[in-house]
Every structure is written in C-alpha cells, then in structure tokens.
Design a protein around this motif. Structure first.
Motif, PDB file in Angstrom:
ATOM      1  N   ASP A   1     -42.651 -58.211  -8.349  1.00  0.00           N
ATOM      2  CA  ASP A   1     -43.976 -57.812  -8.249  1.00  0.00           C
ATOM      3  C   ASP A   1     -44.084 -56.273  -8.052  1.00  0.00           C
ATOM      4  O   ASP A   1     -45.118 -55.839  -8.214  1.00  0.00           O
ATOM      5  CB  ASP A   1     -44.631 -58.607  -7.134  1.00  0.00           C
TER       6      ASP A   1
ATOM      7  N   HIS B   1     -48.993 -54.208  -1.176  1.00  0.00           N
ATOM      8  CA  HIS B   1     -49.973 -55.333  -1.287  1.00  0.00           C
ATOM      9  C   HIS B   1     -51.234 -54.931  -0.231  1.00  0.00           C
ATOM     10  O   HIS B   1     -50.824 -54.881   0.785  1.00  0.00           O
ATOM     11  CB  HIS B   1     -49.255 -56.617  -1.170  1.00  0.00           C
TER      12      HIS B   1
ATOM     13  N   GLU C   1     -37.999 -57.054  -6.158  1.00  0.00           N
ATOM     14  CA  GLU C   1     -38.648 -58.225  -6.540  1.00  0.00           C
ATOM     15  C   GLU C   1     -39.597 -57.933  -7.510  1.00  0.00           C
ATOM     16  O   GLU C   1     -40.290 -56.690  -7.675  1.00  0.00           O
ATOM     17  CB  GLU C   1     -39.318 -58.586  -5.486  1.00  0.00           C
TER      18      GLU C   1
ATOM     19  N   HIS D   1     -38.221 -57.991   3.147  1.00  0.00           N
ATOM     20  CA  HIS D   1     -37.857 -59.134   3.317  1.00  0.00           C
ATOM     21  C   HIS D   1     -36.531 -59.395   2.516  1.00  0.00           C
ATOM     22  O   HIS D   1     -36.183 -60.844   2.287  1.00  0.00           O
ATOM     23  CB  HIS D   1     -39.138 -60.172   3.007  1.00  0.00           C
TER      24      HIS D   1
ATOM     25  N   ASP E   1     -43.434 -54.235   1.144  1.00  0.00           N
ATOM     26  CA  ASP E   1     -43.747 -55.304   1.602  1.00  0.00           C
ATOM     27  C   ASP E   1     -44.484 -55.153   2.951  1.00  0.00           C
ATOM     28  O   ASP E   1     -45.398 -56.093   3.485  1.00  0.00           O
ATOM     29  CB  ASP E   1     -43.182 -56.449   1.421  1.00  0.00           C
TER      30      ASP E   1
HETATM   31 FE1  FEO Z   1     -41.003 -59.060  -2.119  1.00  0.00          FE
HETATM   32 FE2  FEO Z   1     -44.216 -57.870  -3.008  1.00  0.00          FE
HETATM   33  O1  FEO Z   1     -42.439 -58.392  -3.162  1.00  0.00           O
END
Ligand code: FEO
Length: 400
Positions: free
Chosen positions: A83, A227, A81, A147, A166
């Motif tokens: 990010d 994150h 992803e 995910h 994540d």
């Molecule tokens: Fe599933 Fe923080 O990207």
C-alpha cells in the motif's frame, strides 16, 4: 492533485473513499481511507512513500503533472508493504537510478515482492540522516515490528515533521487532510480501531519505541502518517494516546460476544449483559453476535473492555466455526489485563464451554471459573448462576 502540508512539503497521495476492506478482507473500512505520499521540494526533491499498486498509474501521472520526475533526487521507502511501495516499480521504470532510502529489511521486502531489479538502495538505520538543503535534513528512525520488520519513520528538521508511516494512522478519508478538519469522534475511533486490530500485538515494542522517540526531544509540529488525517493540531495527542493504549488499555466496559444455533446461547448472552448492568450500572455493556457483527469493530470494543464473556453452543464436539475463527483473531491480537468467562448451550455432549475457557486462557485472558452451560434451553437453575459469574467477572484483580 497536491495539497500543501507545510512550506515546501505537499501531500501527493491517493484518497480512497470507496475502499471497503483492507489486508484482503481482514480489516473493514467504514469511512474511506488514504495512502499518503509526500513530496518535499527543498534544494533536494524527495518523494516519501508511494501508493498502493492498483493506483500506481494514476499516482505517477498526477506526480508528473506536479513535477518532472527527473527532478526527484531520491525516494524514501518507509515501509515495504504494497500500500506504500506499490508504485515504486512504475516510477523507477522512468527514473531507474534514483536512490531509494530504506532499512535493510525493507530491501528484502521490496526485492521479495518486486524481484531483484537492481534498484539503487541506500540502506539506513536509526540516526542516519541526509541533507536536503535550505538547512534542513531528513533523519531516519527504524520502527522495527511497527508493524513489519522493515518499518521506518522519517523526521524532517526545520519543519519538524515526522513522516511516521503506519504508526499514528487511521483508515479514514479526510479530503481536507488535517486532524482539526476531521470529525473528532470518527478520527479517534478509527485511530483506536487501527491500533487495536493492527498494532496491539506489538504494544510492548511500541512502548519502548515511543520512549525512544520522545527521548530525542525533537519538536513535532506535524505528524504525517501514511493513512488518514495528518496531525497538525496538537500532534502529540496521538503520541500520548498511543502511550496509553499500549499499556494494556481498558475502560469500564464489558463485551459479550457469541453465536447461537437456536437462540439458547443468545438468551444467555443477553441475560449476562442485563446482569452486568444490574450489578454495575455505570459499566458500558456491548453485545455482539460474532457471525453477524464486523469483527474489527468488535475487537475495538474488546480492546476497550476490562472483561469479556464469550459464548458458543456445542456442535460436533466443538464450537461454532464463526466463534472459532473469531477466537483465533482474538488470540492474534494479544490483549492483556482482561478477564473472561465462557458460556454456551448443548444437547448431549457439551464440550464448548471447556474449549472456550482453554482458548481464552491461551489468548492471554484471565478466565473466571464460573460458566453457564445449559443443557437444551436455559432453566431457572442455569440462569440463577449468572449473578455469580458476573460478580467474578467484574471483581478487580487476579488478571494476567
Ligand atoms: Fe503496513 Fe499501511 O502498510
């Protein structure tokens, strides 16, 4: 600027205090966020993940201030992803032959997003490892559907750090980096909000994966997600919370969610809330107008609830579009072991309650037969039916 995580491991991510939404506008950010990338400098130099595309040039410039990019022996892409992969293109433009370790699904994801660029992928699966010198190695653990199909975690032996991507993360900016420096109530709330709004649909897979990871009997000194705060103080606390949350979690709470046209359905919502408190004073009751409230915060409250009551007036033989959108999101999140009731005013056709009951059933809720369906403004007769609805909603058992 790099920040020390442990020994030769540094955080080199992007702290985003100004971010307001994520996944487009589908996830609200209230306390900032971060995209965490990590730099390992053992005999091998390894970059774990990168940051979101808009920050790619700053990220690479900052990285260059810390090390010569040519020193990077390989990159680990735990997840495709953007990010976390959004700076790969910029880095690999400068060091194009650098190996990128990732899952087979991540190759598909990266090539799907950035095109077939001839990147030097090294496909790994659970249990594969690579030596990084000084007696340490990186061990890969596929986290399929946690995910995305490509998700992976990477465990560093010696320092006992799980780069979990994540999983175990939060959208929460913590300048001081670590969980023990964070505001504890915010940290727990943001971790739960992330779980409820992003990971809950995959809760059954998560339970099995947690058992597998714990079954490795590896020491976890640090859990470093992609994150938010890094878990160094009692890192297993978040693993234990995930294990609890993944098993149809609920507290002694009921959430009432509604929208209203002329306050008729709103009045019923508040009467239901008052009756819940009357019948069960210790139960936490929360009431939200879904057209005005933050949907991710409301879903976090639904996640904590043992039951919900959802209301909409009938409009054009249906329900209000605000409630319809909210119900679609509710269905996506696949909550389990919760009861539900429907209510709503009407003027002449009156389909909303039946529609809501059907939608709640399809969303996996155990729907009680009682409902409140006033024609026009709620009469004393309508309101007199609320205690039976609440009794049914609060009764134990019979849940799907
Ligand atoms: Fe599933 Fe923080 O990207």
């Amino acid at each position: 600027m790099r920040k020390l995580v442990k020994n030769n491991v540094s955080w080199i991510g992007y702290l985003d205090w100004e971010l307001e939404t994520f996944h487009g506008d589908d996830y609200s950010i209230k306390n900032g966020s971060s995209q965490n990338a990590y730099l390992i400098e053992e005999e091998k130099t390894v970059l774990i993940d990168t940051v979101w595309t808009p920050h790619r040039f700053d990220f690479v410039e900052n990285l260059k201030k810390e090390i010569d990019l040519k020193k990077i022996d390989f990159i680990v892409a735990n997840h495709g992803e953007c990010d976390h992969s959004g700076s790969l293109e910029t880095i690999l433009a400068e060091i194009p032959d650098t190996p990128v370790y990732c899952t087979a699904n991540c190759v598909k994801s990266l090539e799907g997003q950035y095109g077939k660029r001839g990147w030097n992928f090294k496909v790994v699966k659970t249990g594969d490892s690579v030596d990084i010198g000084n007696g340490k190695k990186l061990v890969f653990v596929e986290m399929r559907m946690l995910h995305w199909p490509d998700s992976m975690s990477t465990y560093m032996t010696g320092d006992n750090i799980l780069f979990s991507n994540d999983a175990f993360g939060q959208h929460y900016a913590v300048e001081e980096l670590f969980n023990d420096k964070a505001e504890q109530s915010v940290l727990k709330h943001e971790a739960m909000k992330y779980f409820a709004n992003i990971l809950n649909p995959f809760a059954p897979i998560l339970t099995k994966k947690l058992e597998e990871v714990v079954g490795f009997n590896l020491p976890f000194d640090i859990i470093a997600p992609s994150h938010g705060a890094i878990w160094r103080d009692d890192p297993l606390q978040i693993v234990n919370l995930y294990a609890e949350w993944a098993k149809a979690y609920q507290e002694d709470q009921v959430t009432v969610a509604y929208d209203t046209m002329w306050e008729g359905t709103a009045k019923v919502a508040h009467e239901i809330a008052a009756e819940i408190h009357r019948q069960s004073p210790d139960t936490v009751v929360k009431v939200f107008n879904v057209a005005k409230a933050d949907k991710n915060e409301v879903m976090t409250e639904v996640f904590k609830s043992k039951a919900i009551a959802v209301g909409s007036p009938t409009v054009s033989n249906s329900i209000l579009s605000s409630v319809a959108g909210w119900m679609e999101f509710l269905k996506q999140l696949k909550f389990k072991n919760k009861k539900a009731a429907a209510f709503g005013c009407y003027g002449w056709s009156g389909e909303s309650v039946k529609l809501l009951q059907e939608m709640l059933g399809k969303a996996g809720f155990s729907v009680v037969p009682e409902s409140i369906r006033p024609m026009w403004k709620a009469t004393d007769v309508d309101l007199a039916a609320i205690p039976a609805l609440v009794t049914s909603l609060l009764a134990q058992g019979g849940q799907s």
